[in-house]
Design an enzyme around this catalytic site. Structure first.
Site, PDB file in Angstrom:
ATOM      1  N   ARG A  64     -10.186  69.284  67.557  1.00  0.00           N
ATOM      2  CA  ARG A  64      -9.196  68.209  67.585  1.00  0.00           C
ATOM      3  C   ARG A  64      -8.598  67.971  66.202  1.00  0.00           C
ATOM      4  O   ARG A  64      -7.396  67.735  66.062  1.00  0.00           O
ATOM      5  CB  ARG A  64      -9.880  66.927  68.095  1.00  0.00           C
ATOM      6  CG  ARG A  64      -8.935  65.881  68.606  1.00  0.00           C
ATOM      7  CD  ARG A  64      -8.046  66.471  69.676  1.00  0.00           C
ATOM      8  NE  ARG A  64      -7.038  65.517  70.040  1.00  0.00           N
ATOM      9  CZ  ARG A  64      -6.977  64.941  71.227  1.00  0.00           C
ATOM     10  NH1 ARG A  64      -7.852  65.254  72.141  1.00  0.00           N
ATOM     11  NH2 ARG A  64      -6.026  64.080  71.506  1.00  0.00           N
ATOM     12  N   ILE A  91      -3.952  60.641  71.424  1.00  0.00           N
ATOM     13  CA  ILE A  91      -4.241  59.725  70.325  1.00  0.00           C
ATOM     14  C   ILE A  91      -4.163  60.519  69.026  1.00  0.00           C
ATOM     15  O   ILE A  91      -4.769  61.590  68.911  1.00  0.00           O
ATOM     16  CB  ILE A  91      -5.667  59.137  70.468  1.00  0.00           C
ATOM     17  CG1 ILE A  91      -5.831  58.480  71.836  1.00  0.00           C
ATOM     18  CG2 ILE A  91      -5.948  58.137  69.343  1.00  0.00           C
ATOM     19  CD1 ILE A  91      -4.926  57.302  72.077  1.00  0.00           C
ATOM     20  N   LEU A  92      -3.403  60.034  68.067  1.00  0.00           N
ATOM     21  CA  LEU A  92      -3.233  60.739  66.797  1.00  0.00           C
ATOM     22  C   LEU A  92      -4.269  60.241  65.798  1.00  0.00           C
ATOM     23  O   LEU A  92      -4.591  59.054  65.761  1.00  0.00           O
ATOM     24  CB  LEU A  92      -1.817  60.498  66.283  1.00  0.00           C
ATOM     25  CG  LEU A  92      -0.743  61.194  67.138  1.00  0.00           C
ATOM     26  CD1 LEU A  92       0.614  60.539  66.939  1.00  0.00           C
ATOM     27  CD2 LEU A  92      -0.694  62.681  66.808  1.00  0.00           C
ATOM     28  N   ASN A 106       6.117  53.699  68.341  1.00  0.00           N
ATOM     29  CA  ASN A 106       5.690  54.077  69.696  1.00  0.00           C
ATOM     30  C   ASN A 106       6.321  53.140  70.711  1.00  0.00           C
ATOM     31  O   ASN A 106       6.618  51.973  70.411  1.00  0.00           O
ATOM     32  CB  ASN A 106       4.163  53.979  69.810  1.00  0.00           C
ATOM     33  CG  ASN A 106       3.649  54.401  71.183  1.00  0.00           C
ATOM     34  OD1 ASN A 106       4.114  55.375  71.760  1.00  0.00           O
ATOM     35  ND2 ASN A 106       2.691  53.644  71.712  1.00  0.00           N
ATOM     36  N   THR A 107       6.525  53.645  71.917  1.00  0.00           N
ATOM     37  CA  THR A 107       6.953  52.792  73.017  1.00  0.00           C
ATOM     38  C   THR A 107       5.832  52.754  74.039  1.00  0.00           C
ATOM     39  O   THR A 107       5.205  53.774  74.349  1.00  0.00           O
ATOM     40  CB  THR A 107       8.262  53.301  73.679  1.00  0.00           C
ATOM     41  OG1 THR A 107       8.555  52.468  74.799  1.00  0.00           O
ATOM     42  CG2 THR A 107       8.196  54.746  74.111  1.00  0.00           C
ATOM     43  N   HIS A 108       5.541  51.534  74.529  1.00  0.00           N
ATOM     44  CA  HIS A 108       4.429  51.352  75.480  1.00  0.00           C
ATOM     45  C   HIS A 108       4.950  50.578  76.684  1.00  0.00           C
ATOM     46  O   HIS A 108       5.637  49.552  76.509  1.00  0.00           O
ATOM     47  CB  HIS A 108       3.282  50.594  74.805  1.00  0.00           C
ATOM     48  CG  HIS A 108       2.109  50.380  75.700  1.00  0.00           C
ATOM     49  ND1 HIS A 108       1.244  51.403  76.033  1.00  0.00           N
ATOM     50  CD2 HIS A 108       1.658  49.279  76.347  1.00  0.00           C
ATOM     51  CE1 HIS A 108       0.308  50.930  76.851  1.00  0.00           C
ATOM     52  NE2 HIS A 108       0.530  49.651  77.053  1.00  0.00           N
ATOM     53  N   ASP A 140      -0.415  51.896  64.241  1.00  0.00           N
ATOM     54  CA  ASP A 140      -1.461  51.812  63.203  1.00  0.00           C
ATOM     55  C   ASP A 140      -2.650  52.625  63.707  1.00  0.00           C
ATOM     56  O   ASP A 140      -2.529  53.387  64.659  1.00  0.00           O
ATOM     57  CB  ASP A 140      -1.806  50.346  62.895  1.00  0.00           C
ATOM     58  CG  ASP A 140      -2.442  49.626  64.078  1.00  0.00           C
ATOM     59  OD1 ASP A 140      -2.601  48.398  63.993  1.00  0.00           O
ATOM     60  OD2 ASP A 140      -2.781  50.289  65.100  1.00  0.00           O
ATOM     61  N   GLY A 142      -5.186  51.905  65.341  1.00  0.00           N
ATOM     62  CA  GLY A 142      -5.754  51.553  66.650  1.00  0.00           C
ATOM     63  C   GLY A 142      -4.926  52.166  67.775  1.00  0.00           C
ATOM     64  O   GLY A 142      -3.965  52.886  67.536  1.00  0.00           O
TER      65      GLY A 142
HETATM   66  C1  GRF Z   1       6.886  55.990  79.202  1.00  0.00           C
HETATM   67  O1  GRF Z   1       6.872  54.835  80.014  1.00  0.00           O
HETATM   68  C2  GRF Z   1       5.972  55.794  78.033  1.00  0.00           C
HETATM   69  O2  GRF Z   1       5.965  54.488  77.522  1.00  0.00           O
HETATM   70  C3  GRF Z   1       4.638  56.092  78.661  1.00  0.00           C
HETATM   71  O3  GRF Z   1       4.858  57.188  79.519  1.00  0.00           O
HETATM   72  C4  GRF Z   1       6.226  57.169  79.918  1.00  0.00           C
HETATM   73  C5  GRF Z   1       6.832  58.475  79.489  1.00  0.00           C
HETATM   74  O4  GRF Z   1       8.025  58.609  80.111  1.00  0.00           O
HETATM   75  N1  GRF Z   1       3.659  56.413  77.644  1.00  0.00           N
HETATM   76  P1  GRF Z   1       9.045  59.808  79.668  1.00  0.00           P
HETATM   77  O5  GRF Z   1       8.196  61.062  79.434  1.00  0.00           O
HETATM   78  O6  GRF Z   1       9.751  59.361  78.417  1.00  0.00           O
HETATM   79  O7  GRF Z   1       9.959  59.928  80.847  1.00  0.00           O
END
Ligand code: GRF
Length: 199
Positions: A64, A91-92, A106-108, A140, A142
Protein backbone atom coordinates in the site's frame (compact mmCIF):
# COMPACT_ATOMS: atom_id res chain seq x y z
CA UNK A 1 -5.08 27.17 -12.35
CA UNK A 2 -4.07 23.55 -12.95
CA UNK A 3 -6.37 20.85 -11.58
CA UNK A 4 -5.56 17.17 -11.22
CA UNK A 5 -8.65 15.04 -10.62
CA UNK A 6 -8.55 11.63 -8.91
CA UNK A 7 -11.54 9.38 -9.68
CA UNK A 8 -12.30 5.69 -9.26
CA UNK A 9 -15.65 5.25 -10.95
CA UNK A 10 -18.03 6.64 -13.54
CA UNK A 11 -16.71 10.15 -13.14
CA UNK A 12 -19.87 12.27 -13.34
CA UNK A 13 -18.17 14.81 -11.08
CA UNK A 14 -15.15 14.79 -13.42
CA UNK A 15 -17.47 15.19 -16.39
CA UNK A 16 -18.94 18.31 -14.82
CA UNK A 17 -15.47 19.81 -14.26
CA UNK A 18 -14.45 18.99 -17.84
CA UNK A 19 -17.58 20.70 -19.15
CA UNK A 20 -16.83 23.82 -17.09
CA UNK A 21 -13.11 24.08 -17.83
CA UNK A 22 -13.58 24.86 -21.51
CA UNK A 23 -14.71 28.36 -20.49
CA UNK A 24 -11.58 30.49 -20.06
CA UNK A 25 -13.47 32.53 -17.44
CA UNK A 26 -13.76 29.45 -15.22
CA UNK A 27 -10.18 30.00 -14.07
CA UNK A 28 -9.10 26.36 -13.92
CA UNK A 29 -8.32 23.54 -16.31
CA UNK A 30 -8.19 19.81 -15.65
CA UNK A 31 -4.64 19.00 -16.75
CA UNK A 32 -4.58 15.37 -15.60
CA UNK A 33 -6.81 12.54 -14.41
CA UNK A 34 -5.39 9.86 -12.11
CA UNK A 35 -7.28 6.69 -11.19
CA UNK A 36 -6.66 3.51 -9.23
CA UNK A 37 -9.12 1.64 -11.44
CA UNK A 38 -8.20 0.56 -15.00
CA UNK A 39 -11.93 0.21 -15.77
CA UNK A 40 -12.94 3.65 -14.51
CA UNK A 41 -15.35 5.45 -16.80
CA UNK A 42 -13.39 8.55 -15.83
CA UNK A 43 -10.63 7.35 -18.19
CA UNK A 44 -12.98 7.50 -21.17
CA UNK A 45 -14.16 10.95 -20.15
CA UNK A 46 -10.56 12.18 -19.93
CA UNK A 47 -9.71 10.67 -23.31
CA UNK A 48 -12.76 12.20 -24.98
CA UNK A 49 -11.83 15.57 -23.49
CA UNK A 50 -8.21 15.29 -24.64
CA UNK A 51 -6.95 15.26 -21.05
CA UNK A 52 -3.99 13.07 -20.05
CA UNK A 53 -4.79 10.22 -17.68
CA UNK A 54 -2.79 7.74 -15.64
CA UNK A 55 -3.82 4.46 -14.02
CA UNK A 56 -2.02 3.73 -10.76
CA UNK A 57 -3.45 0.39 -9.68
CA UNK A 58 -2.67 -1.13 -6.27
CA UNK A 59 -2.23 -4.47 -8.07
CA UNK A 60 0.91 -3.07 -9.72
CA UNK A 61 2.64 -2.36 -6.40
CA UNK A 62 4.21 -4.54 -3.73
CA UNK A 63 2.30 -2.86 -0.91
CA UNK A 64 0.00 0.00 0.00
CA UNK A 65 2.83 2.35 0.84
CA UNK A 66 4.46 1.87 -2.56
CA UNK A 67 1.09 2.45 -4.23
CA UNK A 68 0.63 5.68 -2.29
CA UNK A 69 4.02 6.89 -3.45
CA UNK A 70 3.06 5.94 -7.01
CA UNK A 71 -0.17 7.95 -6.85
CA UNK A 72 1.65 10.88 -5.27
CA UNK A 73 4.31 10.98 -7.99
CA UNK A 74 1.72 10.53 -10.77
CA UNK A 75 -0.15 13.56 -9.46
CA UNK A 76 3.03 15.63 -9.05
CA UNK A 77 4.00 15.11 -12.71
CA UNK A 78 1.03 17.28 -13.71
CA UNK A 79 2.23 20.21 -11.53
CA UNK A 80 -1.21 20.76 -9.94
CA UNK A 81 -2.32 23.93 -8.24
CA UNK A 82 -5.20 21.93 -6.76
CA UNK A 83 -5.94 18.21 -6.48
CA UNK A 84 -9.62 17.23 -6.54
CA UNK A 85 -10.86 13.85 -5.25
CA UNK A 86 -14.04 13.30 -7.26
CA UNK A 87 -15.39 9.86 -6.45
CA UNK A 88 -12.00 8.54 -5.44
CA UNK A 89 -12.61 5.45 -3.32
CA UNK A 90 -9.24 4.88 -1.66
CA UNK A 91 -7.86 6.31 1.56
CA UNK A 92 -4.70 8.32 0.85
CA UNK A 93 -1.74 8.03 3.23
CA UNK A 94 -0.76 10.92 5.53
CA UNK A 95 2.34 11.45 3.35
CA UNK A 96 0.11 12.19 0.36
CA UNK A 97 -2.15 14.48 2.38
CA UNK A 98 0.81 16.40 3.80
CA UNK A 99 2.33 16.85 0.32
CA UNK A 100 -0.85 18.42 -1.05
CA UNK A 101 -2.41 19.79 2.15
CA UNK A 102 -4.25 23.07 1.68
CA UNK A 103 -4.82 22.34 -2.01
CA UNK A 104 -6.39 18.87 -1.72
CA UNK A 105 -10.19 18.95 -1.98
CA UNK A 106 -12.75 16.13 -1.69
CA UNK A 107 -16.45 15.86 -2.39
CA UNK A 108 -18.58 13.68 -0.10
CA UNK A 109 -22.25 12.75 -0.68
CA UNK A 110 -23.49 13.68 2.80
CA UNK A 111 -23.59 16.72 5.11
CA UNK A 112 -20.36 16.19 7.08
CA UNK A 113 -19.66 15.66 9.89
CA UNK A 114 -22.70 13.41 9.57
CA UNK A 115 -22.26 10.12 7.74
CA UNK A 116 -18.54 10.08 6.83
CA UNK A 117 -16.94 7.13 5.06
CA UNK A 118 -17.66 5.00 2.05
CA UNK A 119 -21.43 4.57 2.68
CA UNK A 120 -22.60 8.09 3.51
CA UNK A 121 -25.73 7.87 1.35
CA UNK A 122 -26.76 4.47 2.70
CA UNK A 123 -26.07 5.53 6.30
CA UNK A 124 -28.13 8.74 5.97
CA UNK A 125 -31.05 6.79 4.48
CA UNK A 126 -30.84 4.13 7.20
CA UNK A 127 -30.78 6.81 9.89
CA UNK A 128 -34.03 8.24 8.59
CA UNK A 129 -32.86 11.81 8.00
CA UNK A 130 -35.23 14.03 6.00
CA UNK A 131 -32.45 16.23 4.65
CA UNK A 132 -29.00 15.13 3.54
CA UNK A 133 -26.71 16.62 0.90
CA UNK A 134 -23.09 16.93 -0.14
CA UNK A 135 -19.94 18.53 1.17
CA UNK A 136 -16.80 19.90 -0.47
CA UNK A 137 -14.00 19.92 2.08
CA UNK A 138 -10.24 20.13 2.44
CA UNK A 139 -8.67 16.72 2.99
CA UNK A 140 -6.78 16.22 6.24
CA UNK A 141 -5.31 13.02 7.64
CA UNK A 142 -8.66 11.72 8.82
CA UNK A 143 -11.46 10.22 6.72
CA UNK A 144 -13.85 12.99 5.61
CA UNK A 145 -12.81 15.11 8.63
CA UNK A 146 -11.12 18.10 6.99
CA UNK A 147 -12.36 21.71 7.16
CA UNK A 148 -15.61 22.24 5.28
CA UNK A 149 -15.55 24.60 2.28
CA UNK A 150 -19.12 24.33 0.92
CA UNK A 151 -22.29 22.28 1.38
CA UNK A 152 -25.59 21.79 -0.41
CA UNK A 153 -28.79 20.31 1.08
CA UNK A 154 -30.80 17.60 -0.68
CA UNK A 155 -34.19 16.26 0.49
CA UNK A 156 -34.77 12.58 1.21
CA UNK A 157 -38.09 11.61 -0.39
CA UNK A 158 -40.55 8.88 0.59
CA UNK A 159 -39.68 5.67 -1.19
CA UNK A 160 -36.06 6.65 -1.82
CA UNK A 161 -33.64 3.81 -2.07
CA UNK A 162 -29.87 4.34 -1.93
CA UNK A 163 -29.52 4.64 -5.70
CA UNK A 164 -32.34 7.15 -6.11
CA UNK A 165 -31.08 9.27 -3.25
CA UNK A 166 -27.46 9.15 -4.46
CA UNK A 167 -28.47 10.22 -7.95
CA UNK A 168 -30.39 13.18 -6.50
CA UNK A 169 -27.37 14.08 -4.34
CA UNK A 170 -25.02 13.82 -7.33
CA UNK A 171 -27.00 16.46 -9.21
CA UNK A 172 -26.37 18.93 -6.38
CA UNK A 173 -22.85 17.60 -5.84
CA UNK A 174 -21.70 18.20 -9.41
CA UNK A 175 -22.99 21.75 -9.31
CA UNK A 176 -21.43 22.45 -5.90
CA UNK A 177 -18.06 20.99 -6.90
CA UNK A 178 -17.85 22.93 -10.17
CA UNK A 179 -18.86 26.19 -8.50
CA UNK A 180 -16.58 25.73 -5.47
CA UNK A 181 -13.49 24.66 -7.44
CA UNK A 182 -13.97 27.57 -9.84
CA UNK A 183 -14.24 30.08 -6.99
CA UNK A 184 -11.16 28.64 -5.29
CA UNK A 185 -9.19 28.81 -8.54
CA UNK A 186 -10.21 32.41 -9.19
CA UNK A 187 -10.19 33.79 -5.64
CA UNK A 188 -7.95 31.55 -3.54
CA UNK A 189 -8.61 29.58 -0.36
CA UNK A 190 -7.86 30.82 3.16
CA UNK A 191 -7.88 28.47 6.13
CA UNK A 192 -7.83 29.49 9.81
CA UNK A 193 -8.22 26.37 11.93
CA UNK A 194 -11.51 24.83 10.84
CA UNK A 195 -12.76 28.06 9.23
CA UNK A 196 -12.30 28.12 5.45
CA UNK A 197 -13.04 31.20 3.38
CA UNK A 198 -12.74 31.69 -0.37
CA UNK A 199 -11.33 34.98 -1.70
C1 GRF B 1 -19.87 10.76 -5.69
O1 GRF B 1 -21.12 10.94 -5.07
C2 GRF B 1 -18.78 10.91 -4.67
O2 GRF B 1 -19.03 11.88 -3.69
C3 GRF B 1 -18.80 9.54 -4.03
O3 GRF B 1 -19.00 8.63 -5.09
C4 GRF B 1 -19.68 9.31 -6.14
C5 GRF B 1 -18.81 9.23 -7.36
O4 GRF B 1 -19.56 9.60 -8.43
N1 GRF B 1 -17.56 9.28 -3.34
P1 GRF B 1 -18.83 9.85 -9.88
O5 GRF B 1 -17.78 8.75 -10.06
O6 GRF B 1 -18.22 11.22 -9.84
O7 GRF B 1 -19.97 9.74 -10.85
Amino acid sequence: KRLVVLASGGGSNLAALLAAHDDAAYGARVVGVVTDNPAAGALDLAHDAGVASVVVSPKDFHDRSAWNDGISEAVAVFLPDYVVLAGFMRILAPSFVRRYEGRLVNTHPALLPSFPGAHGVRDALAHGVKVTGCTVHLVDEGVDTGPIIAQSAVPVLDGDDEGMLHERIKIAERALLVETVGRIAREGLYVAGRQVTIG
